[in-house]
Design a protein around this motif. Sequence first.
Motif, mmCIF file in Angstrom:
data_model
loop_
_atom_site.group_PDB
_atom_site.id
_atom_site.type_symbol
_atom_site.label_atom_id
_atom_site.label_comp_id
_atom_site.label_asym_id
_atom_site.label_seq_id
_atom_site.Cartn_x
_atom_site.Cartn_y
_atom_site.Cartn_z
ATOM 1 N N LYS A 61 0.728 -1.124 0.116
ATOM 2 C CA LYS A 61 -0.044 -0.051 0.102
ATOM 3 C C LYS A 61 0.741 1.295 -0.029
ATOM 4 O O LYS A 61 0.519 2.347 -0.359
ATOM 5 C CB LYS A 61 -0.855 -0.067 1.003
ATOM 6 N N ALA A 62 2.081 1.268 0.146
ATOM 7 C CA ALA A 62 3.070 2.275 0.177
ATOM 8 C C ALA A 62 3.175 2.803 -1.147
ATOM 9 O O ALA A 62 3.732 4.099 -1.336
ATOM 10 C CB ALA A 62 4.342 1.959 0.855
ATOM 11 N N CYS A 63 2.869 2.086 -2.311
ATOM 12 C CA CYS A 63 3.208 2.322 -3.638
ATOM 13 C C CYS A 63 2.030 3.262 -4.135
ATOM 14 O O CYS A 63 1.083 3.099 -3.756
ATOM 15 C CB CYS A 63 3.129 1.052 -4.301
ATOM 16 N N ASP A 64 2.270 3.958 -4.974
ATOM 17 C CA ASP A 64 1.468 4.769 -5.924
ATOM 18 C C ASP A 64 0.991 4.224 -7.074
ATOM 19 O O ASP A 64 1.672 3.972 -8.115
ATOM 20 C CB ASP A 64 2.185 6.067 -6.292
ATOM 21 N N CYS A 65 -0.061 3.228 -7.016
ATOM 22 C CA CYS A 65 -0.626 2.281 -8.216
ATOM 23 C C CYS A 65 -1.020 3.137 -9.116
ATOM 24 O O CYS A 65 -0.509 2.661 -10.493
ATOM 25 C CB CYS A 65 -1.737 1.521 -7.515
ATOM 26 N N LEU A 66 -1.852 4.207 -9.017
ATOM 27 C CA LEU A 66 -2.143 5.035 -10.235
ATOM 28 C C LEU A 66 -0.811 5.273 -11.170
ATOM 29 O O LEU A 66 -1.010 5.351 -12.400
ATOM 30 C CB LEU A 66 -2.967 6.187 -9.646
ATOM 31 N N GLY A 67 0.026 5.862 -10.339
ATOM 32 C CA GLY A 67 1.095 6.354 -11.048
ATOM 33 C C GLY A 67 1.911 5.667 -11.607
ATOM 34 O O GLY A 67 2.703 5.328 -12.861
ATOM 35 N N ILE A 68 2.137 4.267 -11.110
ATOM 36 C CA ILE A 68 2.734 2.709 -11.808
ATOM 37 C C ILE A 68 2.122 2.363 -13.036
ATOM 38 O O ILE A 68 2.665 2.224 -14.089
ATOM 39 C CB ILE A 68 2.776 1.715 -10.650
ATOM 40 N N ILE A 69 0.528 2.282 -13.184
ATOM 41 C CA ILE A 69 -0.247 2.094 -14.241
ATOM 42 C C ILE A 69 -0.095 2.971 -15.274
ATOM 43 O O ILE A 69 -0.093 2.948 -16.336
ATOM 44 C CB ILE A 69 -1.541 1.800 -13.763
ATOM 45 N N GLN A 70 0.237 4.308 -14.889
ATOM 46 C CA GLN A 70 0.470 5.631 -15.670
ATOM 47 C C GLN A 70 1.846 5.700 -16.393
ATOM 48 O O GLN A 70 2.140 6.405 -17.446
ATOM 49 C CB GLN A 70 -0.007 6.909 -15.212
ATOM 50 N N GLY A 71 2.525 4.853 -15.543
ATOM 51 C CA GLY A 71 4.135 4.859 -16.312
ATOM 52 C C GLY A 71 5.124 5.982 -15.736
ATOM 53 O O GLY A 71 5.799 6.219 -16.332
ATOM 54 N N LYS A 72 4.540 6.503 -14.591
ATOM 55 C CA LYS A 72 5.217 7.665 -13.972
ATOM 56 C C LYS A 72 6.620 7.060 -13.433
ATOM 57 O O LYS A 72 6.822 6.237 -12.613
ATOM 58 C CB LYS A 72 4.407 8.346 -12.883
ATOM 59 N N GLN A 73 7.762 7.593 -13.831
ATOM 60 C CA GLN A 73 9.101 7.177 -13.523
ATOM 61 C C GLN A 73 9.299 7.270 -12.036
ATOM 62 O O GLN A 73 9.873 6.335 -11.603
ATOM 63 C CB GLN A 73 10.270 8.132 -14.077
ATOM 64 N N GLU A 74 8.793 8.175 -11.403
ATOM 65 C CA GLU A 74 9.057 8.359 -9.849
ATOM 66 C C GLU A 74 8.285 7.052 -8.986
ATOM 67 O O GLU A 74 8.926 6.560 -8.267
ATOM 68 C CB GLU A 74 8.720 9.613 -9.251
ATOM 69 N N SER A 75 7.215 6.905 -9.630
ATOM 70 C CA SER A 75 6.245 5.985 -8.836
ATOM 71 C C SER A 75 7.111 4.513 -9.323
ATOM 72 O O SER A 75 7.028 3.544 -8.597
ATOM 73 C CB SER A 75 4.941 5.933 -9.567
ATOM 74 N N LEU A 76 7.606 4.244 -10.602
ATOM 75 C CA LEU A 76 8.028 3.050 -11.131
ATOM 76 C C LEU A 76 9.310 2.699 -9.975
ATOM 77 O O LEU A 76 9.665 1.557 -9.683
ATOM 78 C CB LEU A 76 8.205 3.127 -12.493
ATOM 79 N N GLU A 77 10.199 3.885 -9.932
ATOM 80 C CA GLU A 77 11.450 3.776 -9.126
ATOM 81 C C GLU A 77 11.190 3.155 -7.834
ATOM 82 O O GLU A 77 11.857 2.602 -7.052
ATOM 83 C CB GLU A 77 12.302 5.085 -9.177
#
Length: 430
Positions: free
Chosen positions: A57-73
Motif C-alpha cells: 500500500k506504500a506504492c502509488d498504483c495509479l502512477g505505476i499504471i500511468q508509467g510515471k518514473q518516480e512511482s516506478l522507481e
Amino acid sequence: MWLLRLGSQRRYLKLIVGLASLWMLYLATHLDTGTVSGLIHSYSWLEYTNDDGGPEKACDCLGIIQGKQESLEQAKLLTLTKKFRKSALIPNEFYINETRDCRRFKSRRKYITFPLSKEEEDFPLAYSMVVHHKVQNFERLLRAIYAPQNIYCVHVDKKSAPSVTSAIQAITSCFPNVFMVSEAVSVVYAGWSRVQADLNCMADLYYGSAKWKYFINLCGQDFPLKTNLEMVRMLQSLKGSNSLESESLPAEKQKRISYVYNVINGQIKRTRISKKPPPFNLPIKSGSAYIVVTRGYVRSVLEDSRIEELIKWFKDTYSPDEHFWATIQRISGVPGSSWPNRKYDQTDISAVARLVKWQSHEGSQDSESAVYPECQGNHVRSICVYGAGDLQWLLEHHHFFANKFDIEMDPIAVFCLEKHLRHKALAEAE
C-alpha cells in the motif's frame, strides 16, 4: 382494537413510502445522473483500499499504471528489498484458518458474491485452473475473476505439498460454484499429463453445467487484464468463434512430434522410435497451452471420435499442450474452428487467450526482430515474470490474461493490477 392499530401502521407505512418517493424525485430533478447513481447504487464497500493491502500500500498504483518514473522507481526499490517481499506473503495456514468461517472469509477478502450486471449473469463462463504451488497467487487470481454466475474447476497437482492441497480445498469449499477436479493427476512438465489435467476439468465442467458459454483455462501464475464484463462483451463479439494461438508448425519444433517420448523418473525423454503420421492426416499446428473456446469446441474434444484418435496419438509427443488445442482448432466441423490453411493462422499476439513475454522476442522498440519491450521483472524458463514496470504495457493489449505473475518476486505488480481491475469493474456496474 387490533384493527385500529393495523390501520395506523398501514397509514404510517404509506407516509414513509411517500416521503421516500419525494426524496428520490428530489434527487432525480436536482442532482446529475452520475451523482444519483452513486447514492442509490454504490459498491464502494467492495473497493480495494490501502487498508486491504500489506506493505504494497506504500506504492502509488495509479502512477505505476500511468508509467510515471518516480512511482516506478519507488516500486523497484521496494521489490529489491527481501524484507518487503517476505512481509507481503500470506502463509498457506492463513487460508486454512480463515475459511473455517466462509462468510467472514468472503467478506474480509471482498469477493463479489452477486452478478454486477444482467449482461454478465446471462453469459456465464467456465474456468479450468491448474495449480501446483503458490496458494496466495491462486487465491488472488480466483478473487480477481470470481463471479457467482461462472463455474470454476480447480486441479491441484497430485505431487503438491499437503499444505497446498489443504489450503486450496479449504478455499474452494467456501463457494458453491468452485470445486476440485474429480480426478487429479501428477503433472509432468512437457508431458501429456498437463493436457490431461485440463481435460479432466473440461469434462467436469461440461457435464456438470449446461449454462456456460465459453471455456478458459488458467494456471496459478496467470492474472486477468480485463474485467468480467469486458471479457463477456469481447466474447459476444467473437460470434461463436474460438480465440487461441494456432500456427503452422515451425521446423525447429518438428522433432516434438517426429519421435516417441516417454516419462522416465518424472521427466520426459526422447526415444529413437519414430512416430507414425497423425490420424486422418491432420495437419499438426503450433500453439499454446492456453485457450478461449466455445462450449461446442469442448463438446468436440470430449465426444468427437477423430479427436479421440488424436488424443491417443499425442500422448507420447513432447509438450503436447502446445500443439493439441491448436490442431483441434483447425479440424473441420469443430465449433468455432478455422480452416487449416496458413492464411487462417492466429498468433499469440492476435488471440485473446494469453499475453506472454518470451525472452527471445524482447527488445527495443526500434528493433525489427523484437515483438515486445524488455521485461521489467525477472525471467523464469525464458518467460518474463512481470514487474510493476510492465503493467502499463500489459493494459494496452486486448488479451484477457497475462502470464507470469509471482507475488514472491513482485507483489506490487499483482496488488496494483488487482486494485485497477476492481475499481474498473465497480465503475462499470454503477
